[in-house]
Write a protein that holds these residues in place. Structure first.
Motif, PDB file in Angstrom:
ATOM      1  N   TYR A 273       5.991   4.197 -10.053  1.00 22.69           N
ATOM      2  CA  TYR A 273       6.822   3.342  -9.198  1.00 22.69           C
ATOM      3  C   TYR A 273       6.146   3.016  -7.871  1.00 22.69           C
ATOM      4  CZ  TYR A 273      10.354   4.839 -12.504  1.00 22.69           C
ATOM      5  OH  TYR A 273      11.044   5.080 -13.670  1.00 22.69           O
ATOM      6  N   TYR A 274       6.360   1.765  -7.408  1.00 22.19           N
ATOM      7  CA  TYR A 274       5.853   1.330  -6.104  1.00 22.19           C
ATOM      8  C   TYR A 274       6.850   1.804  -5.014  1.00 22.19           C
ATOM      9  CZ  TYR A 274       3.386  -1.650  -2.763  1.00 22.19           C
ATOM     10  OH  TYR A 274       2.685  -2.097  -1.678  1.00 22.19           O
ATOM     11  N   VAL A 275       6.733   1.273  -3.796  1.00 20.79           N
ATOM     12  CA  VAL A 275       7.478   1.832  -2.646  1.00 20.79           C
ATOM     13  C   VAL A 275       9.000   1.682  -2.763  1.00 20.79           C
ATOM     14  CG1 VAL A 275       5.556   1.474  -1.035  1.00 20.79           C
ATOM     15  CG2 VAL A 275       7.289  -0.308  -1.323  1.00 20.79           C
TER      16      VAL A 275
ATOM     17  N   GLY B 207       2.104   5.609   3.228  1.00 19.61           N
ATOM     18  CA  GLY B 207       2.731   4.825   4.287  1.00 19.61           C
ATOM     19  C   GLY B 207       1.732   4.567   5.408  1.00 19.61           C
ATOM     20  N   ARG B 208       2.114   3.651   6.315  1.00 22.57           N
ATOM     21  CA  ARG B 208       1.142   3.190   7.326  1.00 22.57           C
ATOM     22  C   ARG B 208       1.255   4.017   8.596  1.00 22.57           C
ATOM     23  NH1 ARG B 208       3.673  -1.496   4.650  1.00 22.57           N
ATOM     24  NH2 ARG B 208       2.113  -2.305   3.201  1.00 22.57           N
ATOM     25  N   ASP B 209       0.812   5.256   8.469  1.00 21.85           N
ATOM     26  CA  ASP B 209       0.814   6.188   9.600  1.00 21.85           C
ATOM     27  C   ASP B 209      -0.277   7.215   9.323  1.00 21.85           C
ATOM     28  OD1 ASP B 209       2.930   7.201  11.953  1.00 21.85           O
ATOM     29  OD2 ASP B 209       1.747   8.809  11.031  1.00 21.85           O
TER      30      ASP B 209
ATOM     31  N   ASN C 279      -4.594  -9.379  13.092  1.00 26.49           N
ATOM     32  CA  ASN C 279      -3.323  -8.683  13.345  1.00 26.49           C
ATOM     33  C   ASN C 279      -2.742  -8.213  12.014  1.00 26.49           C
ATOM     34  OD1 ASN C 279      -3.142  -9.161  16.248  1.00 26.49           O
ATOM     35  ND2 ASN C 279      -3.003 -11.310  15.626  1.00 26.49           N
ATOM     36  N   TYR C 280      -2.702  -6.910  11.830  1.00 26.61           N
ATOM     37  CA  TYR C 280      -2.185  -6.360  10.561  1.00 26.61           C
ATOM     38  C   TYR C 280      -0.660  -6.321  10.676  1.00 26.61           C
ATOM     39  CZ  TYR C 280      -1.408  -2.873   6.901  1.00 26.61           C
ATOM     40  OH  TYR C 280      -0.969  -2.212   5.785  1.00 26.61           O
ATOM     41  N   PRO C 281       0.050  -7.205   9.985  1.00 23.38           N
ATOM     42  CA  PRO C 281       1.465  -7.415  10.296  1.00 23.38           C
ATOM     43  C   PRO C 281       2.363  -6.226   9.971  1.00 23.38           C
ATOM     44  CG  PRO C 281       0.881  -8.621   8.318  1.00 23.38           C
ATOM     45  CD  PRO C 281      -0.395  -8.038   8.847  1.00 23.38           C
TER      46      PRO C 281
ATOM     47  N   HIS D 162     -11.323  -3.585  -3.803  1.00 23.49           N
ATOM     48  CA  HIS D 162     -10.858  -4.687  -2.939  1.00 23.49           C
ATOM     49  C   HIS D 162      -9.325  -4.730  -2.809  1.00 23.49           C
ATOM     50  CE1 HIS D 162     -14.438  -6.092  -5.308  1.00 23.49           C
ATOM     51  NE2 HIS D 162     -14.862  -6.518  -4.137  1.00 23.49           N
ATOM     52  N   ASP D 163      -8.616  -4.129  -3.765  1.00 23.81           N
ATOM     53  CA  ASP D 163      -7.149  -4.238  -3.793  1.00 23.81           C
ATOM     54  C   ASP D 163      -6.700  -5.692  -3.676  1.00 23.81           C
ATOM     55  OD1 ASP D 163      -4.469  -3.624  -3.867  1.00 23.81           O
ATOM     56  OD2 ASP D 163      -4.340  -3.016  -1.758  1.00 23.81           O
ATOM     57  N   ILE D 164      -7.246  -6.550  -4.524  1.00 20.03           N
ATOM     58  CA  ILE D 164      -6.773  -7.947  -4.516  1.00 20.03           C
ATOM     59  C   ILE D 164      -5.309  -7.955  -4.967  1.00 20.03           C
ATOM     60  CG2 ILE D 164      -7.018 -10.167  -5.709  1.00 20.03           C
ATOM     61  CD1 ILE D 164     -10.044  -9.754  -5.598  1.00 20.03           C
TER      62      ILE D 164
HETATM   63  C1  LIG Z   1       0.484  -3.811  -4.030  1.00 19.10           C
HETATM   64  C2  LIG Z   1      -0.695  -3.947  -3.176  1.00 19.10           C
HETATM   65  C3  LIG Z   1      -0.679  -3.053  -1.989  1.00 19.10           C
HETATM   66  O1  LIG Z   1       0.217  -2.256  -1.787  1.00 19.10           O
HETATM   67  N1  LIG Z   1      -1.674  -3.183  -1.184  1.00 19.10           N
HETATM   68  C4  LIG Z   1      -1.743  -2.482   0.044  1.00 19.10           C
HETATM   69  C5  LIG Z   1      -1.591  -3.397   1.144  1.00 19.10           C
HETATM   70  S1  LIG Z   1      -1.602  -2.595   2.626  1.00 19.10           S
HETATM   71  O2  LIG Z   1      -0.483  -1.643   2.693  1.00 19.10           O
HETATM   72  O3  LIG Z   1      -2.854  -1.848   2.775  1.00 19.10           O
HETATM   73  O4  LIG Z   1      -1.485  -3.617   3.649  1.00 19.10           O
END
Ligand SMILES: CCC(=O)NCCS(=O)(=O)O
Length: 349
Positions: free
Chosen positions: A127-129, A203-205, A262-264, A297-299
């Protein structure tokens, strides 16, 4: 011992690990990313709704998540097929396709792409987020989630008989939600049963990767067979990176090709350039982590395909590898990062 022991599981069946070749361990070939739409800045609404055009490419590259159509990679199957053929010509062998439940995994398309291009494709279970979890998912027990993930690997997912070969990318937010914690525990339990590779979207932390590893560890997960993705935008301080590296997961820099002012999703983050990513790889190699590094690359959006002026799936092989060599990473170390490390990670115990 199961029939998967010592093998890699692709969407076309089991293969020998040596068949993988150069492997991008974090890509998407078909998915949708509407869950992460960012409303355009005032005045940009017209650009956000306009068809993708050359004269707007720079705006799109800087605002990729504000353009609804850009989020629909699933509309580009033919373009992706062409790009995979180029990837093979550039020396690529395999791709781990990280699309999980919540962002429109499409296993029949993945199987067709693998058949049409000869690229080995390994699909992701789980599962994704949290924002993409259904009410049904949220209500499930860890045991039920474990059964589903195990079944996606053993029997096939989404009503097909096509089997996943990794668990993930398992999505986590910051702070990690209760539903995500259950999925993480289920991931660890499924990994214990299957001896399979796991890959995590943190997560982004800066604290997020460590916290995820702690949850997996407590639930019995095999951290040495787990990849922490997106370190590019998550841990920037070198001391913190070394602290995290000691926890023992694979360390993945998977946003090669992304140059974003700018990483939104977290405006405090300065997204590194490709040159800075390579500097981070050099640093980790010098610190003795060459056996733990993975790259990709996580395209996940249209604008990164060459059809839309992007870098495509061959960017690392064509541009980043020469840069790595020019910065003192040896050919042997490059081969570890692109061939040996993916092979060890992807092989079932
Ligand atoms: C589904 C793709 C994905 O989650 N990529 C990560 C993007 S990011 O969180 O690094 O901006």
């Amino acid at each position: 011992m199961s029939e998967r022991s010592g093998k890699v599981q692709t969407v076309l069946g089991l293969i020998e690990p040596d068949q993988l070749g150069r492997t991008m361990t974090h890509e998407h070939l078909t998915m949708t990313f509407e869950c992460s739409h960012v409303p355009p800045a005032p005045g940009d609404e017209g650009l956000a709704a306009a068809p993708i055009e050359m004269k707007h490419l720079h705006w799109l590259q800087q605002n990729p998540y504000s353009h609804q159509e850009n989020l629909l990679l699933n509309q580009e199957i033919e373009a992706v097929k062409e790009e995979l053929l180029c990837y093979r010509k550039a020396g690529g062998g395999s791709i781990v396709e990280n699309t999980t439940t919540g962002i429109n995994r499409n296993l029949p398309i993945l199987r067709q792409l693998a058949k049409d291009t000869g690229v080995h494709v390994i699909a992701g279970a789980g599962y994704y987020v949290d924002v993409t979890h259904s009410d049904e998912t949220r209500k499930m027990t860890v045991e039920k989630l474990t059964d589903i993930i195990v079944s996606e690997v053993l029997h096939g997912a989404d009503g097909t008989e096509i089997r996943c070969g990794v668990i993930g990318e398992i999505g986590t937010s910051w702070p990690i939600t209760e539903s995500e914690k259950k999925v993480l525990r289920a991931t660890a339990h499924a990994q214990t049963q299957l001896g399979c590779p796991v890959i995590i979207h943190p997560g982004r932390d800066t604290a997020a990767p460590g916290e995820v590893i702690r949850i997996l560890q407590e639930a019995g997960g095999d951290i040495s067979k787990t990849v922490m993705s997106h370190l590019d935008r998550t841990i920037y301080d070198r001391q913190e990176l070394l602290e995290f590296a000691k926890m023992g997961s694979y360390l993945e820099y998977d946003l090669f090709g992304t140059e974003l002012l700018n990483y939104p999703f977290n405006l405090r983050v300065d997204m590194p350039s490709d040159s800075q990513r390579v500097q981070n790889l050099v640093f980790l190699v010098r610190e003795g982590y060459e056996d733990r590094i993975l790259i990709a690359h996580d395209i996940h959006t249209k604008h990164r395909l060459t059809k839309y002026g992007g870098h495509g799936y061959s960017h690392i092989l064509e541009n980043i590898v020469p840069k790595m060599l020019s910065r003192g990473i040896t050919q042997n170390q490059v081969d570890k990062i692109l061939i040996e490390n993916p092979k060890h990670w992807l092989t079932f115990k």
